[in-house]
Design a protein around this motif. Structure first.
Motif, short mmCIF file in Angstrom:
data_model
loop_
_atom_site.label_atom_id
_atom_site.label_comp_id
_atom_site.label_asym_id
_atom_site.label_seq_id
_atom_site.Cartn_x
_atom_site.Cartn_y
_atom_site.Cartn_z
N MET A 1 0.84 -1.20 0.00
CA MET A 1 0.00 0.00 0.00
C MET A 1 0.88 1.25 0.00
O MET A 1 1.79 1.37 0.80
CB MET A 1 -0.89 0.01 1.25
CG MET A 1 -1.82 1.21 1.34
SD MET A 1 -2.82 1.19 2.84
CE MET A 1 -1.55 1.50 4.09
N ASP A 2 0.60 2.17 -0.92
CA ASP A 2 1.35 3.41 -0.97
C ASP A 2 1.00 4.29 0.23
O ASP A 2 -0.15 4.34 0.67
CB ASP A 2 1.02 4.17 -2.25
CG ASP A 2 1.55 3.46 -3.48
OD1 ASP A 2 2.52 2.69 -3.35
OD2 ASP A 2 1.00 3.68 -4.58
N LYS A 3 2.01 4.98 0.73
CA LYS A 3 1.78 5.89 1.84
C LYS A 3 1.12 7.17 1.35
O LYS A 3 1.30 7.59 0.21
CB LYS A 3 3.10 6.24 2.53
CG LYS A 3 3.77 5.11 3.27
CD LYS A 3 5.02 5.63 3.96
CE LYS A 3 5.76 4.53 4.68
NZ LYS A 3 6.96 5.06 5.38
N LEU A 4 0.36 7.79 2.23
CA LEU A 4 -0.21 9.10 1.94
C LEU A 4 0.90 10.15 2.01
O LEU A 4 1.84 10.03 2.81
CB LEU A 4 -1.30 9.43 2.95
CG LEU A 4 -2.53 8.53 2.95
CD1 LEU A 4 -3.41 8.84 4.17
CD2 LEU A 4 -3.33 8.69 1.67
N ARG A 5 0.78 11.18 1.21
CA ARG A 5 1.72 12.31 1.27
C ARG A 5 1.00 13.50 1.89
O ARG A 5 -0.08 13.90 1.42
CB ARG A 5 2.25 12.69 -0.12
CG ARG A 5 3.07 11.63 -0.79
CD ARG A 5 3.70 12.17 -2.06
NE ARG A 5 4.86 13.01 -1.79
CZ ARG A 5 5.11 14.17 -2.38
NH1 ARG A 5 4.26 14.68 -3.25
NH2 ARG A 5 6.19 14.87 -2.09
N ILE A 6 1.58 14.03 2.95
CA ILE A 6 0.95 15.12 3.70
C ILE A 6 1.90 16.32 3.73
O ILE A 6 3.03 16.23 4.22
CB ILE A 6 0.58 14.68 5.13
CG1 ILE A 6 -0.40 13.51 5.08
CG2 ILE A 6 -0.02 15.84 5.90
CD1 ILE A 6 -0.76 12.95 6.45
N LEU A 7 1.43 17.45 3.21
CA LEU A 7 2.19 18.70 3.26
C LEU A 7 1.98 19.34 4.62
O LEU A 7 0.85 19.36 5.13
CB LEU A 7 1.71 19.63 2.15
CG LEU A 7 2.39 21.00 2.04
CD1 LEU A 7 3.86 20.85 1.68
CD2 LEU A 7 1.67 21.88 1.01
N CYS A 8 3.03 19.87 5.23
CA CYS A 8 2.95 20.40 6.59
C CYS A 8 3.27 21.90 6.63
O CYS A 8 4.32 22.33 6.13
CB CYS A 8 3.92 19.65 7.50
SG CYS A 8 3.55 17.89 7.64
N LEU A 9 2.37 22.66 7.24
CA LEU A 9 2.50 24.11 7.37
C LEU A 9 2.75 24.45 8.84
O LEU A 9 1.90 24.23 9.69
CB LEU A 9 1.23 24.80 6.88
CG LEU A 9 0.73 24.40 5.48
CD1 LEU A 9 -0.56 25.13 5.14
CD2 LEU A 9 1.80 24.67 4.42
N PHE B 1 9.72 22.63 12.72
CA PHE B 1 8.43 21.94 12.72
C PHE B 1 8.63 20.44 12.48
O PHE B 1 7.91 19.62 13.06
CB PHE B 1 7.51 22.54 11.66
CG PHE B 1 6.08 22.14 11.81
CD1 PHE B 1 5.46 22.14 13.05
CD2 PHE B 1 5.34 21.74 10.71
CE1 PHE B 1 4.12 21.77 13.20
CE2 PHE B 1 4.01 21.37 10.85
CZ PHE B 1 3.41 21.38 12.09
N ARG B 2 9.59 20.09 11.65
CA ARG B 2 9.89 18.67 11.45
C ARG B 2 10.29 18.03 12.78
O ARG B 2 9.85 16.92 13.10
CB ARG B 2 11.01 18.50 10.42
CG ARG B 2 11.33 17.03 10.11
CD ARG B 2 12.46 16.90 9.12
NE ARG B 2 12.08 17.34 7.79
CZ ARG B 2 12.50 18.44 7.20
NH1 ARG B 2 13.34 19.26 7.85
NH2 ARG B 2 12.13 18.77 6.00
N GLU B 3 11.11 18.75 13.54
CA GLU B 3 11.54 18.22 14.84
C GLU B 3 10.36 18.05 15.80
O GLU B 3 10.26 17.07 16.53
CB GLU B 3 12.59 19.14 15.45
CG GLU B 3 13.91 19.18 14.67
CD GLU B 3 14.82 20.30 15.11
OE1 GLU B 3 14.40 21.11 15.97
OE2 GLU B 3 15.94 20.39 14.58
N ARG B 4 9.45 19.02 15.78
CA ARG B 4 8.33 19.00 16.73
C ARG B 4 7.23 18.02 16.34
O ARG B 4 6.33 17.75 17.15
CB ARG B 4 7.76 20.42 16.88
CG ARG B 4 8.78 21.35 17.52
CD ARG B 4 8.25 22.75 17.73
NE ARG B 4 9.29 23.65 18.20
CZ ARG B 4 9.10 24.89 18.60
NH1 ARG B 4 7.87 25.40 18.59
NH2 ARG B 4 10.10 25.64 19.00
N THR B 5 7.29 17.51 15.14
CA THR B 5 6.31 16.49 14.73
C THR B 5 6.91 15.09 14.79
O THR B 5 6.27 14.13 14.33
CB THR B 5 5.83 16.74 13.29
OG1 THR B 5 6.96 16.73 12.40
CG2 THR B 5 5.11 18.08 13.16
N GLY B 6 8.09 14.96 15.36
CA GLY B 6 8.79 13.68 15.35
C GLY B 6 7.97 12.53 15.93
O GLY B 6 7.90 11.44 15.34
#
Length: 215
Positions: A1-9, A19-24
């Protein structure tokens, strides 16, 4: 199954790196379900200490609500300096780096996302053929910039997931709940934390259930 791609603001005073660090923790919970793509807002906060930092570490915002180029979520104002440039950036990213299945927004990024949802509903061609299918809001709120108010007049049919912290001291819970009421197909996840992205087994199960309709 392909993963969903989610853009993050990201939120105000963040950038794609912070933000990448805080969503770890959240990314780890959903590592088998989704890939997250991060971008930085185009506007650097013009404070002396911030400007001394390397470009990739500078705090940023999607728009400013005050003449001196600062921002407060509670400002009821006509000022939205930089908003159009941010919209152009996101449109460019979605068209050129998409498609994205969904978009996640935190704080000011969530307010921005709420506007994107209505814009897409009004104009299905705005993002080319790469429109998004769902929205995830964390500490979201309705933008109080007066020119943005028209975006909240019509109900939004896009499926949405709203993470709301009952201990949030930055964005009032009522503001997040009010935003969720603009969406006709919304899921609300309440947690006892504050102004941050939560992570728990319960959240993982609820998010996987929500995301399963798009896989």
């Amino acid at each position: 199954m392909d993963k969903l791609r989610i853009l993050c603001l990201h939120g105000y005073r963040q950038n794609e790196q912070t933000f990448r660090e805080r969503t770890g923790a959240l990314r780890k919970l959903l590592k088998s379900t989704a890939d997250f793509v991060f971008i930085s807002a185009p506007h650097v906060i013009p404070e002396e200490e911030n400007l001394k930092r390397p470009p990739e570490q500078r705090e940023r915002g999607w728009w400013f609500s005050r003449p001196e180029r600062s921002y407060n979520a509670l400002d009821e104002t006509d000022i939205s300096t930089g908003y159009e440039e941010s919209l152009e950036l996101v449109v460019h990213v979605i068209i050129n780096k998409g498609p994205f299945d969904g978009i996640l927004g935190f704080s000011q990024g969530a307010a921005f996302l709420s506007l994107l949802c209505q814009l897409q509903q009004d104009n299905s061609k705005l993002f080319g053929s790469g429109g998004f299918k769902f929205a995830i809001f964390v500490s979201g709120f309705q933008s109080l910039v007066k020119p943005h108010k028209s975006h909240y007049k019509a109900a939004i049919s896009l499926p949405s997931f709203h993470m709301i912290g009952t201990g949030d001291q930055v964005i009032p819970v009522l503001s997040s709940e009010t935003l969720s009421q603009h969406f006709t197909s919304s899921v609300i996840y309440l947690h006892h934390g504050g102004h941050y992205i939560p992570a728990s087994t319960e959240l993982r199960e609820q998010m996987k259930l929500f995301l399963s309709q798009f896989t």
